[in-house]
Structure formats: structure tokens, C-alpha cells
Design a protein around this motif. Structure first.
Motif, short mmCIF file in Angstrom:
data_model
loop_
_atom_site.label_atom_id
_atom_site.label_comp_id
_atom_site.label_asym_id
_atom_site.label_seq_id
_atom_site.Cartn_x
_atom_site.Cartn_y
_atom_site.Cartn_z
N ALA A 78 0.84 -1.21 0.00
CA ALA A 78 0.00 0.00 0.00
C ALA A 78 0.87 1.26 0.00
CB ALA A 78 -0.92 -0.01 1.21
N LYS A 79 1.95 1.24 0.77
CA LYS A 79 2.86 2.40 0.81
C LYS A 79 3.54 2.60 -0.53
CE LYS A 79 3.82 2.06 5.79
NZ LYS A 79 4.87 1.78 6.82
N GLU A 80 3.88 1.47 -1.19
CA GLU A 80 4.52 1.54 -2.50
C GLU A 80 3.57 2.12 -3.54
OE1 GLU A 80 7.19 -1.43 -5.37
OE2 GLU A 80 6.28 -2.18 -3.51
N ILE A 81 2.32 1.72 -3.46
CA ILE A 81 1.31 2.24 -4.38
C ILE A 81 1.09 3.73 -4.14
CG2 ILE A 81 -1.14 2.16 -4.99
CD1 ILE A 81 -1.01 -0.88 -4.45
N LYS A 82 1.03 4.12 -2.88
CA LYS A 82 0.84 5.53 -2.54
C LYS A 82 1.99 6.37 -3.08
CE LYS A 82 0.04 8.71 1.32
NZ LYS A 82 -0.07 8.84 2.79
N ALA A 83 3.22 5.87 -2.95
CA ALA A 83 4.39 6.61 -3.42
C ALA A 83 4.37 6.76 -4.94
CB ALA A 83 5.67 5.90 -2.98
N PHE A 84 3.86 5.76 -5.63
CA PHE A 84 3.78 5.82 -7.09
C PHE A 84 2.74 6.83 -7.54
CE2 PHE A 84 2.02 3.94 -11.13
CZ PHE A 84 3.12 4.23 -11.93
N GLY A 85 1.66 6.98 -6.78
CA GLY A 85 0.63 7.96 -7.08
C GLY A 85 -0.22 7.67 -8.30
N PRO A 86 -0.77 6.45 -8.43
CA PRO A 86 -1.60 6.14 -9.60
C PRO A 86 -2.99 6.75 -9.49
CG PRO A 86 -1.67 4.31 -8.09
CD PRO A 86 -0.70 5.31 -7.50
N GLU A 87 -3.63 6.89 -10.62
CA GLU A 87 -5.03 7.33 -10.64
C GLU A 87 -5.96 6.13 -10.78
OE1 GLU A 87 -4.52 11.44 -13.10
OE2 GLU A 87 -3.69 9.59 -13.91
N ALA A 88 -5.38 4.98 -11.09
CA ALA A 88 -6.17 3.75 -11.23
C ALA A 88 -5.37 2.59 -10.65
CB ALA A 88 -6.48 3.47 -12.70
N LEU A 89 -6.06 1.71 -9.93
CA LEU A 89 -5.44 0.51 -9.38
C LEU A 89 -6.30 -0.69 -9.74
CD1 LEU A 89 -3.50 -1.16 -7.61
CD2 LEU A 89 -4.96 -0.58 -5.64
N LEU A 90 -5.70 -1.63 -10.46
CA LEU A 90 -6.40 -2.86 -10.82
C LEU A 90 -5.97 -3.97 -9.87
CD1 LEU A 90 -8.04 -4.74 -12.68
CD2 LEU A 90 -6.02 -4.92 -14.15
N LEU A 91 -6.95 -4.60 -9.23
CA LEU A 91 -6.70 -5.72 -8.32
C LEU A 91 -7.05 -7.02 -9.03
CD1 LEU A 91 -8.24 -4.36 -5.00
CD2 LEU A 91 -5.84 -4.94 -5.35
N ILE A 92 -6.07 -7.91 -9.17
CA ILE A 92 -6.30 -9.20 -9.81
C ILE A 92 -6.09 -10.27 -8.76
CG2 ILE A 92 -5.66 -10.77 -11.66
CD1 ILE A 92 -4.50 -8.39 -13.17
N GLY A 93 -7.17 -10.81 -8.23
CA GLY A 93 -7.07 -11.81 -7.19
C GLY A 93 -8.43 -12.31 -6.77
N PHE A 94 -8.44 -13.08 -5.71
CA PHE A 94 -9.69 -13.63 -5.19
C PHE A 94 -10.03 -12.94 -3.87
CE2 PHE A 94 -7.81 -17.62 -7.34
CZ PHE A 94 -8.23 -17.19 -8.58
N GLU B 261 -8.72 -13.17 -1.05
CA GLU B 261 -7.55 -12.75 -0.26
C GLU B 261 -7.05 -11.36 -0.65
OE1 GLU B 261 -5.87 -13.44 -4.01
OE2 GLU B 261 -7.24 -14.76 -2.93
N SER B 262 -7.51 -10.82 -1.77
CA SER B 262 -7.06 -9.49 -2.20
C SER B 262 -7.79 -8.36 -1.50
CB SER B 262 -7.21 -9.34 -3.72
OG SER B 262 -8.59 -9.33 -4.10
N ALA B 263 -8.89 -8.66 -0.83
CA ALA B 263 -9.69 -7.62 -0.17
C ALA B 263 -8.89 -6.79 0.84
CB ALA B 263 -10.92 -8.23 0.49
N PRO B 264 -8.02 -7.39 1.68
CA PRO B 264 -7.25 -6.58 2.64
C PRO B 264 -6.37 -5.53 1.98
CG PRO B 264 -7.21 -8.89 3.29
CD PRO B 264 -7.81 -8.84 1.92
N ALA B 265 -6.08 -5.67 0.69
CA ALA B 265 -5.28 -4.65 0.00
C ALA B 265 -6.03 -3.32 0.01
CB ALA B 265 -4.98 -5.08 -1.43
N ILE B 266 -7.36 -3.39 -0.09
CA ILE B 266 -8.17 -2.17 -0.12
C ILE B 266 -8.14 -1.47 1.23
CG2 ILE B 266 -10.49 -1.26 -0.50
CD1 ILE B 266 -10.99 -3.55 -2.44
N THR B 267 -8.28 -2.22 2.31
CA THR B 267 -8.23 -1.59 3.63
C THR B 267 -6.82 -1.09 3.94
OG1 THR B 267 -7.95 -3.80 4.61
CG2 THR B 267 -10.17 -2.89 4.57
N ALA B 268 -5.79 -1.80 3.43
CA ALA B 268 -4.41 -1.35 3.64
C ALA B 268 -4.17 0.00 2.94
CB ALA B 268 -3.43 -2.40 3.13
N LEU B 269 -4.74 0.15 1.76
CA LEU B 269 -4.63 1.42 1.05
C LEU B 269 -5.29 2.54 1.84
CD1 LEU B 269 -5.50 0.22 -2.57
CD2 LEU B 269 -3.29 1.12 -1.84
N ASP B 270 -6.44 2.25 2.38
CA ASP B 270 -7.16 3.24 3.18
C ASP B 270 -6.35 3.61 4.43
OD1 ASP B 270 -9.51 4.85 3.64
OD2 ASP B 270 -10.08 3.43 5.21
N ASP B 271 -5.77 2.60 5.07
CA ASP B 271 -4.96 2.85 6.26
C ASP B 271 -3.71 3.67 5.93
OD1 ASP B 271 -6.72 1.40 7.83
OD2 ASP B 271 -5.57 -0.46 7.69
#
Length: 445
Positions: free
Chosen positions: A410-426, A428-438
Motif C-alpha cells: 500500500a505504501k509503495e502504491i501511494k508513493a507511485f501515485g496512480p489514478e487507477a489501481l487494478l486488483l487481480i485476485g480472489f 484474499e485481495s480484499a485486505p489490500a483495499i483496507t491497507a490502502l485506506d490505512d
């Protein structure tokens, strides 16, 4: 970006001259510009109503998330029949593909006049190409019992039949939207992909008409290899309902080779070891056609065992494009289209929103990395530079009860600063969304 310091007097004059009434006026403190909003996108593994529940009390974070999934407009009558099988069904993802996989297997066995897997396999592609077109189970079985060449058009297989590789030549994708923590069906749009000219033109072996309608090696036995447990368990209900409905309708129409088709339950566990154990069990119980696995990576893991045993593996939900060329001795088939087609649809969905920087976070397996590469390729073809696309992967958890730690990602994504994030998973990928929020990423909703 930080604002440079200047004197209070100069700042006051600038503010007055520009008629700006902002909180920065009259202050010499540095200020950060607002963070870029990130819109979430998903794929067939997470564009499900059940996905939102994985976020529990933060399910509202999925609102506004868009994505694609192999999806054909389903007739209300088909949905009603599925709900008669499972009244609690909340999604229909891959239910049509599961239904068609069972029906095609039954028709191929009837035309072969045998339950021998090798003979059934020789008929599967031909069931979907050339011949007399039919779209109802009873009518198709009647033609097959007469030894007539048929062209099955089912619920998911509507435009063209299978390629020589045993997969759909064309596909339909649904562009789906989360709203109020669930998929808003009123916003779903459908787009076609693939070419009808890609369907096989080979002539299958001539169908057999049995004198008394019965075969010595009947009954046909199908075995499930579907994700009852594991990361992909959220997709199990519609897969199971589609297979159960097809079995019910095939047997109501007289079965295959003079006897009802049998079904033996089986779990793939979204885990290679669980799936291998299920395959071994099916082989000992005389299963001729295995319906599954759910995930592409699981099918890759068990296919050598299935081929060695001389059985058929027929998946309703494998999309890994690499499986099109897998060594299978002609025993692997799928009703789900390859991700080479979904990659185009996903790229188109994202590009409509005009993002200039895109991050793609994928499950580290053949499905995740394969689709990630397909989307990346399509984005670059559309003019998005390689420096504006960030690819990230994560290891799926060995134990579904142990969530993946996405904090660093999540920190790496924030540093990159994208306008779009594609999640490819099942799931188990849901916690990525809360991590981004955190991490303070501004998720667009």
C-alpha cells in the motif's frame, strides 16, 4: 509537492492581488497539494457481491469499484432455474459456463456411444461446431441419440463454438460496478470479444446410434473439482448451481447412454494438494470427466495427474491464456474464455476514465500474472508508457485464515501515485483495499 517559503508581506500581496481567500494566505508554512484520487478496478475473481463482505465494516470502500468478468446476458428463466437449485444464490458468475461444461460433456458422451474419456474428448469440440444447431438439452440429446452431428449453443456459448484447443473462440464480458456495497446490475454493460472465424472447422468422428440406446460402459460419471473451500470459495455457489442444474436437466431428458448421469462431489480447496487428492479419489471411483478446477493455477497443478490417468479435465472458470497451449494430450477443455480476451476488455474499461498512471496488483500465480501481463500489453498498445504502469504481485496465503499483509504494498502504491489501481485476485485481495485506506490513499468512490 511542497510550496516554497516566502515572506509574510510578499505572500499577503500575492494573495490580495490574486483575490485568493485560502487558508495558506497569511501563513509561511509549507503545504502539500491534495493527494491524487485512486479509482479501484477488479476482475472476475473479485467482482462478486460476496467480495464486499470480505471487508466487513469497511465494505463501503468498494463503492465505485469497476471491473470485468466473462459474462453473457442471462435470461431470467435461467436465473430462476438456478435459484430453484440454490435459493440463496447471490451471484451468477460462471454459472452459465459450469452449466455448459456439464451439458457439452453429456452430449459428447452420447455421440461417442461410450464413456471412455478418450472417445468423449474426440467429440467435445465437434459438439459446438458445424452440424444441426440446437440450444435446449432435451432437443440436443435427442439428436445425439440419433447419431446426428450437432452444434450446441447454450447459455454461455452463444456466438461461436470451440477452437481446436478446446476453448471458446468468442466471449462476452460484463462491465460491472459496485454501488451500495453490491454489484449494481442496472449499470452492467456487455461487450463482445474474439472472432467467430477462430472456431474449429475439423470434422469430428461420426456419432454412434446405439441399437437399444444403451452402452455397456454406462453410466457417465462426472466428478466435481470446484472451490468449496479456499480463496476462491466465494465463487463456489454459482459454479455448483450451474453444474447441478445441468445434471438435473440432462437426467430429466433421459440421461446419457440409457442411464442417469452420476455426479461425485469434490473440492479443489483453491490448493494444489487438496485438488490432487480429489483427483486421485475421482480416478479410483471411476470418474470419466472432471468438472474444474476453479482456479487456473490449480488446473495447471493437477492436469498432469488427470492426463496420466487418462481422464478429461473440463473447467468452467479457467482463464489463464497460457492454458491454450498446455500439453494435455487433447484431454483439457474450458468454457471460460482465455485472458488474452479479458485483457483487452479490462484495459478499455480503465482507459475510458482517462487515467495517466496505473498500478496493477496481481496474485502471484498463472492466473494473476498472466492477466496482469495481458492488461499491461493492451495499455501500452493504447499509448500508456511503461514508466506510467507499475506492476506488483503478492504471494497467495498458504492458509486462507492467515490474511496477506499488504502494508508495504500500500505504501509503495501511494508513493507511485496512480489514478487507477487494478486488483487481480480472489477473496484474499480484499485486505489490500483496507491497507490502502490505512495508508492514507484517497480511494475514489
Amino acid at each position: 509537492m511542497l510550496r516554497t517559503r516566502t515572506s509574510r508581506a510578499a505572500l499577503s500581496m500575492a494573495c490580495a492581488a490574486l483575490l485568493l481567500a485560502t487558508s495558506a494566505c497569511g501563513s509561511d508554512e509549507p503545504e502539500e497539494t491534495p493527494a491524487t484520487q485512486v479509482r479501484l478496478y477488479g476482475t472476475d475473481g473479485n467482482m462478486l457481491n460476496s467480495y464486499a463482505t470480505e471487508l466487513k465494516d469497511r465494505a463501503d470502500l468498494v463503492n465505485g469499484m469497476k471491473g470485468t468478468t466473462p459474462l453473457t446476458p442471462l435470461a431470467e428463466s435461467f436465473k430462476e432455474r438456478l435459484l430453484a437449485v440454490d435459493p440463496k444464490l447471490g451471484d451468477f458468475l460462471y454459472s452459465a459456463e459450469s452449466y455448459d461444461a456439464v451439458v457439452i460433456s453429456a452430449l459428447a458422451a452420447q455421440l461417442a456411444g461410450s464413456t471412455a474419456p478418450a472417445e468423449i474428448a474426440e467429440q467435445i469440440v465437434g459438439v459446438t461446431t458445424g452440424g444441426e444447431r440446437c440450444d435446449e438439452v432435451a432437443a440436443c440429446l435427442q439428436l445425439a441419440r440419433a447419431g446426428r452431428d450437432i452444434e450446441y449453443r447454450g447459455v454461455s456459448l452463444t456466438r461461436a463454438g470451440f477452437t481446436d484447443n478446446g476453448e471458446p473462440a468468442t466471449a462476452s464480458y460484463g462491465t460491472m460496478h459496485f454501488d451500495n456495497q453490491k454489484i449494481d446490475d442496472s449499470k452492467t454493460e456487455f461487450v463482445g470479444a474474439g472472432e467467430e472465424s477462430g472456431a474449429s472447422t475439423k470434422t469430428p468422428p461420426r456419432g454412434r446410434k446405439l441399437r437399444d440406446g444403451k452402452a455397456k460402459d454406462a453410466p457417465l460419471v462426472l466428478g466435481g473439482l470446484l472451490p468449496k473451500t479456499g480463496d476462491l470459495a466465494l465463487a463456489y455457489p454459482p459454479l455448483a448451481a450451474g453444474a447441478a442444474l445441468a445434471l438435473r436437466e440432462v437426467n430429466a431428458a433421459g440421461g446419457v447412454l440409457g442411464e442417469p448421469v452420476k455426479w461425485i462431489e469434490g473440492d479443489d480447496g483453491t490448493n494444489p494438494e487438496v485438488a490432487k487428492a480429489t483427483v486421485a479419489s475421482h480416478v479410483t471411483k471411476g470418474v470419466q470427466v472432471i468438472i474444474g478446477a476453479g482456479g487456473s493455477g490449480i488446473s495447471r497443478a493437477v492436469l498432469p495427474d488427470v492426463v496420466a490417468a487418462g481422464r478429461i479435465l473440463f473447467s468452467p472458470s479457467n482463464t489463464d491464456a497460457g492454458l491454450s497451449a498446455v500439453e494435455d494430450k487433447g484431454l483439457y477443455f474450458r468454457t471460460a474464455p482465455p485472458d488474452s480476451l479479458q485483457g483487452r476488455a479490462l484495459a478499455d474499461v480503465m482507459l475510458r476514465d482517462g487515467p495517466r498512471k496505473i498500478a496493477i496488483l496481481a496474485r502471484k500465480d498463472s492466473y494473476g500474472e498472466g492477466l496482469q501481463e495481458n492488461v499491461r500489453s493492451e495499455l501500452e498498445k493504447a499509448g500508456i508508457g511503461a514508466d506510467r504502469i507499475k506492476l506488483l504481485t503478492y504471494e497467495p496465503p498458504a492458509d486462507p485464515k492467515t490474511p496477506v499483509d499488504f502494508t508495504g504494498t500500500a505504501k509503495e502504491i501511494k508513493a507511485f501515485g496512480p489514478e487507477a489501481l487494478l486488483l487481480i485476485g480472489f477473496a484474499e485481495s480484499a485486505p489490500a483495499i483496507t491497507a490502502l485506506d490505512d495508508a492514507g490513499v484517497d480511494i475514489k468512490r
